[in-house]
Scaffold this motif. Structure first.
Motif, PDB file in Angstrom:
ATOM      1  N   LEU A   1       8.448  -7.525  -4.800  1.00 38.43           N
ATOM      2  CA  LEU A   1       9.700  -7.650  -4.056  1.00 38.43           C
ATOM      3  C   LEU A   1       9.516  -7.428  -2.559  1.00 38.43           C
ATOM      4  O   LEU A   1      10.177  -8.057  -1.746  1.00 38.43           O
ATOM      5  CB  LEU A   1      10.736  -6.663  -4.596  1.00 38.43           C
ATOM      6  CG  LEU A   1      11.239  -6.958  -5.997  1.00 38.43           C
ATOM      7  CD1 LEU A   1      12.102  -5.805  -6.498  1.00 38.43           C
ATOM      8  CD2 LEU A   1      12.029  -8.252  -6.022  1.00 38.43           C
ATOM      9  N   LEU A   2       8.624  -6.515  -2.183  1.00 34.40           N
ATOM     10  CA  LEU A   2       8.451  -6.183  -0.769  1.00 34.40           C
ATOM     11  C   LEU A   2       7.470  -7.074  -0.029  1.00 34.40           C
ATOM     12  O   LEU A   2       7.525  -7.161   1.187  1.00 34.40           O
ATOM     13  CB  LEU A   2       7.998  -4.729  -0.621  1.00 34.40           C
ATOM     14  CG  LEU A   2       9.039  -3.676  -0.937  1.00 34.40           C
ATOM     15  CD1 LEU A   2       8.443  -2.284  -0.757  1.00 34.40           C
ATOM     16  CD2 LEU A   2      10.263  -3.839  -0.060  1.00 34.40           C
TER      17      LEU A   2
ATOM     18  N   PHE B   1      -6.421  -4.213  -5.755  1.00 34.71           N
ATOM     19  CA  PHE B   1      -5.361  -3.748  -6.641  1.00 34.71           C
ATOM     20  C   PHE B   1      -5.950  -3.380  -7.988  1.00 34.71           C
ATOM     21  O   PHE B   1      -6.702  -4.148  -8.584  1.00 34.71           O
ATOM     22  CB  PHE B   1      -4.286  -4.825  -6.819  1.00 34.71           C
ATOM     23  CG  PHE B   1      -3.232  -4.446  -7.812  1.00 34.71           C
ATOM     24  CD1 PHE B   1      -2.312  -3.456  -7.506  1.00 34.71           C
ATOM     25  CD2 PHE B   1      -3.169  -5.047  -9.047  1.00 34.71           C
ATOM     26  CE1 PHE B   1      -1.343  -3.087  -8.420  1.00 34.71           C
ATOM     27  CE2 PHE B   1      -2.203  -4.692  -9.970  1.00 34.71           C
ATOM     28  CZ  PHE B   1      -1.288  -3.707  -9.656  1.00 34.71           C
ATOM     29  N   ASN B   2      -5.590  -2.203  -8.485  1.00 36.13           N
ATOM     30  CA  ASN B   2      -6.039  -1.723  -9.792  1.00 36.13           C
ATOM     31  C   ASN B   2      -4.843  -1.732 -10.735  1.00 36.13           C
ATOM     32  O   ASN B   2      -3.998  -0.842 -10.656  1.00 36.13           O
ATOM     33  CB  ASN B   2      -6.597  -0.303  -9.664  1.00 36.13           C
ATOM     34  CG  ASN B   2      -7.737  -0.237  -8.688  1.00 36.13           C
ATOM     35  OD1 ASN B   2      -8.741  -0.893  -8.863  1.00 36.13           O
ATOM     36  ND2 ASN B   2      -7.574   0.537  -7.630  1.00 36.13           N
ATOM     37  N   TYR B   3      -4.765  -2.713 -11.610  1.00 35.84           N
ATOM     38  CA  TYR B   3      -3.581  -2.898 -12.450  1.00 35.84           C
ATOM     39  C   TYR B   3      -3.514  -1.978 -13.657  1.00 35.84           C
ATOM     40  O   TYR B   3      -2.479  -1.874 -14.311  1.00 35.84           O
ATOM     41  CB  TYR B   3      -3.500  -4.358 -12.930  1.00 35.84           C
ATOM     42  CG  TYR B   3      -4.488  -4.729 -14.007  1.00 35.84           C
ATOM     43  CD1 TYR B   3      -4.121  -4.687 -15.346  1.00 35.84           C
ATOM     44  CD2 TYR B   3      -5.777  -5.117 -13.697  1.00 35.84           C
ATOM     45  CE1 TYR B   3      -5.026  -5.024 -16.342  1.00 35.84           C
ATOM     46  CE2 TYR B   3      -6.680  -5.456 -14.677  1.00 35.84           C
ATOM     47  CZ  TYR B   3      -6.303  -5.410 -16.002  1.00 35.84           C
ATOM     48  OH  TYR B   3      -7.203  -5.742 -16.980  1.00 35.84           O
TER      49      TYR B   3
ATOM     50  N   ASP C   1       0.408   4.183  -6.447  1.00 33.23           N
ATOM     51  CA  ASP C   1      -0.654   4.208  -5.444  1.00 33.23           C
ATOM     52  C   ASP C   1      -1.862   3.364  -5.874  1.00 33.23           C
ATOM     53  O   ASP C   1      -3.001   3.803  -5.797  1.00 33.23           O
ATOM     54  CB  ASP C   1      -1.072   5.655  -5.171  1.00 33.23           C
ATOM     55  CG  ASP C   1      -1.751   5.837  -3.836  1.00 33.23           C
ATOM     56  OD1 ASP C   1      -1.531   4.999  -2.932  1.00 33.23           O
ATOM     57  OD2 ASP C   1      -2.530   6.797  -3.696  1.00 33.23           O
ATOM     58  N   LEU C   2      -1.582   2.128  -6.301  1.00 31.94           N
ATOM     59  CA  LEU C   2      -2.628   1.274  -6.861  1.00 31.94           C
ATOM     60  C   LEU C   2      -3.182   0.237  -5.890  1.00 31.94           C
ATOM     61  O   LEU C   2      -4.127  -0.469  -6.224  1.00 31.94           O
ATOM     62  CB  LEU C   2      -2.108   0.560  -8.113  1.00 31.94           C
ATOM     63  CG  LEU C   2      -1.659   1.481  -9.244  1.00 31.94           C
ATOM     64  CD1 LEU C   2      -1.119   0.659 -10.406  1.00 31.94           C
ATOM     65  CD2 LEU C   2      -2.780   2.382  -9.695  1.00 31.94           C
ATOM     66  N   PHE C   3      -2.612   0.125  -4.700  1.00 30.98           N
ATOM     67  CA  PHE C   3      -3.083  -0.834  -3.707  1.00 30.98           C
ATOM     68  C   PHE C   3      -3.934  -0.100  -2.684  1.00 30.98           C
ATOM     69  O   PHE C   3      -3.509   0.900  -2.109  1.00 30.98           O
ATOM     70  CB  PHE C   3      -1.908  -1.518  -3.001  1.00 30.98           C
ATOM     71  CG  PHE C   3      -1.157  -2.472  -3.884  1.00 30.98           C
ATOM     72  CD1 PHE C   3      -1.447  -3.819  -3.864  1.00 30.98           C
ATOM     73  CD2 PHE C   3      -0.163  -2.017  -4.737  1.00 30.98           C
ATOM     74  CE1 PHE C   3      -0.763  -4.708  -4.675  1.00 30.98           C
ATOM     75  CE2 PHE C   3       0.533  -2.897  -5.553  1.00 30.98           C
ATOM     76  CZ  PHE C   3       0.230  -4.241  -5.523  1.00 30.98           C
TER      77      PHE C   3
ATOM     78  N   VAL D   1       0.834  -1.205   0.000  1.00 32.00           N
ATOM     79  CA  VAL D   1       0.000   0.000   0.000  1.00 32.00           C
ATOM     80  C   VAL D   1       0.866   1.252   0.000  1.00 32.00           C
ATOM     81  O   VAL D   1       0.611   2.196  -0.748  1.00 32.00           O
ATOM     82  CB  VAL D   1      -0.968   0.005   1.205  1.00 32.00           C
ATOM     83  CG1 VAL D   1      -1.729   1.315   1.284  1.00 32.00           C
ATOM     84  CG2 VAL D   1      -1.930  -1.170   1.118  1.00 32.00           C
ATOM     85  N   THR D   2       1.900   1.273   0.816  1.00 29.66           N
ATOM     86  CA  THR D   2       2.738   2.470   0.914  1.00 29.66           C
ATOM     87  C   THR D   2       3.867   2.491  -0.111  1.00 29.66           C
ATOM     88  O   THR D   2       4.353   3.568  -0.461  1.00 29.66           O
ATOM     89  CB  THR D   2       3.339   2.603   2.328  1.00 29.66           C
ATOM     90  OG1 THR D   2       4.041   1.409   2.656  1.00 29.66           O
ATOM     91  CG2 THR D   2       2.252   2.851   3.350  1.00 29.66           C
ATOM     92  N   ALA D   3       4.297   1.341  -0.607  1.00 34.81           N
ATOM     93  CA  ALA D   3       5.455   1.294  -1.501  1.00 34.81           C
ATOM     94  C   ALA D   3       5.120   1.503  -2.968  1.00 34.81           C
ATOM     95  O   ALA D   3       5.978   1.943  -3.735  1.00 34.81           O
ATOM     96  CB  ALA D   3       6.172  -0.044  -1.341  1.00 34.81           C
TER      97      ALA D   3
END
Length: 97
Positions: A73-74, A60-62, A48-50, A42-44
């Motif tokens: 990765l995170l 999630f909006n892809y 800002d898509l999560f 959400v923050t990474a």
């Protein structure tokens, strides 16, 4: 010495095209996300898509994803995010501004 010219966010985004695929290249399993206490995605995400949902999951909006892979990765929860490349010709394209 090179001069740095500040570029507005709007000007930077005007050099980005998105060819939206009918198939999401990132799929989020909200059931797995509900057990996550940090929700780094959400923050990474630079786009800002999560978005956290009321039930503790993640939406999630892809459609405007930069395909950077930061979320993948995170994410520390096995199976929460499935990431593949978009189909050929779909996804993000960066043009010279």
């Amino acid at each position: 010495m090179d001069d740095y010219t500040e570029v507005s966010f709007e000007d930077r985004m005007s050099t980005v095209d998105f060819q939206v695929s009918p198939r999401a290249h990132i799929v989020v399993d909200s059931a797995v996300c509900r057990s996550c206490t940090t929700q780094e995605c959400v923050t990474a995400c630079p786009a800002d898509l999560f978005v956290p949902t009321a039930d503790g999951g993640i939406l999630f909006n892809y459609e405007q994803c930069f395909e950077c892979g930061t979320c993948y990765l995170l994410c520390g929860k096995q199976g929460a995010i499935s990431w593949t490349y978009p189909d050929g010709g779909d996804g993000v394209t960066f043009r010279q501004g």
